[in-house]
Design an enzyme around this catalytic site. Structure first.
Site, PDB file in Angstrom:
ATOM      1  N   THR A 173       0.833  -1.212   0.000  1.00  0.00           N
ATOM      2  CA  THR A 173       0.000   0.000   0.000  1.00  0.00           C
ATOM      3  C   THR A 173       0.868   1.263   0.000  1.00  0.00           C
ATOM      4  OG1 THR A 173      -0.268   0.147   2.406  1.00  0.00           O
ATOM      5  CG2 THR A 173      -1.893  -1.176   1.200  1.00  0.00           C
ATOM      6  N   ASN A 174       2.036   1.198   0.622  1.00  0.00           N
ATOM      7  CA  ASN A 174       2.932   2.365   0.553  1.00  0.00           C
ATOM      8  C   ASN A 174       3.499   2.540  -0.846  1.00  0.00           C
ATOM      9  OD1 ASN A 174       3.353   3.838   3.238  1.00  0.00           O
ATOM     10  ND2 ASN A 174       3.334   1.668   3.835  1.00  0.00           N
ATOM     11  N   LEU A 230      18.742  -4.947   6.126  1.00  0.00           N
ATOM     12  CA  LEU A 230      19.843  -4.903   5.164  1.00  0.00           C
ATOM     13  C   LEU A 230      21.163  -4.725   5.913  1.00  0.00           C
ATOM     14  CD1 LEU A 230      18.039  -2.581   2.620  1.00  0.00           C
ATOM     15  CD2 LEU A 230      18.520  -5.032   2.332  1.00  0.00           C
ATOM     16  N   HIS A 290       8.498   3.600   8.763  1.00  0.00           N
ATOM     17  CA  HIS A 290       8.274   2.743   9.939  1.00  0.00           C
ATOM     18  C   HIS A 290       6.957   3.158  10.597  1.00  0.00           C
ATOM     19  CE1 HIS A 290       9.255   0.060  13.190  1.00  0.00           C
ATOM     20  NE2 HIS A 290       8.858   0.999  14.031  1.00  0.00           N
TER      21      HIS A 290
END
Ligand code: GAR
Length: 209
Positions: free
Chosen positions: A15-16, A96, A112
């Protein structure tokens, strides 16, 4: 500087990513171009969103690599092949390693779903973040967009927005409100600022011009 090539890294519903696609359609990414979507899962719905928007999609599957580090090295190789300028983590559910930060210093943005430094770091991802906020009993939570450094959720903060917690909230209702009222607004805005060269990092502080 020319237009910035953007890669969006995803693992799930996307959705982002959709908020970024919609912003680009309105001319709202400050001249940046969504040029790749890279998913850590072959079955992520985010890849379908990319396809519908005509953005090339790639899979770099965590399970094809022995470690997060090996996956990170493969991702950096792909991003460099594609001449990417800005890496956006939009619901990317893996940490990462340093190779990514070294390849893209102050050029990786993460969204976030909490007000960092609350409810962040290892184990705080997706719905878990909202479970933690409800369990703690806070009255206000929100979202943060920050640059990625070596520390999980620890990089310089670009934008934050507060969202109220309401009586009767479940992790799901809270997640939805934080997305609607904060994440889907902040992430395109931060990407746009980056693409217009309007962000300067000084220590932990991000100055916005
Ligand atoms: C979003 O709430 C995002 O902030 C969060 O996962 C969700 C992904 O949704 N990311 C993290 O928790 C990263 N630590 P989406 O796939 O619909 O964008």
């Amino acid at each position: 500087m020319g237009e910035k090539q953007i890669a969006v890294l995803v693992s799930g519903g996307g959705t982002n990513l959709q908020a970024l696609i919609d912003a680009q359609a309105r001319g709202g990414l400050g001249g940046g171009v969504l040029s790749a979507v890279i998913s850590s899962r072959a079955d992520a719905y985010a890849l379908e969103r990319a396809r519908l928007a005509g953005i090339p999609g790639y899979v770099v599957s965590r399970k094809d690599y022995p470690s997060n580090q090996a996956m990170t090295v493969a991702l950096v190789k792909k991003l460099k092949e594609l001449s990417i300028d800005l890496v956006v983590l939009a619901g990317f559910m893996h940490i990462l390693t340093g190779e990514m930060v070294a390849a893209y210093p102050n050029a990786i943005l993460n969204v976030h779903p909490a007000l960092i430094p609350s409810f962040c770091g290892k184990g705080a991802y997706g719905l878990h973040v909202h479970e933690q906020a409800l369990a703690y009993g806070v009255k206000v939570t929100g979202a943060t967009v920050h640059f990625v450094n070596e520390e999980a959720d620890g990089g310089p903060i670009v934008l934050q927005k507060a969202v109220d917690i309401l009586p009767g909230d479940t992790p799901e209702t809270l997640q939805r409100r934080v997305m609607e009222q904060a994440e889907w607004q902040l992430l395109p805005r931060a990407v746009s600022l980056f693409c217009q060269d309007r962000l300067r990092v000084e220590g932990r502080t991000v100055h916005i011009f």
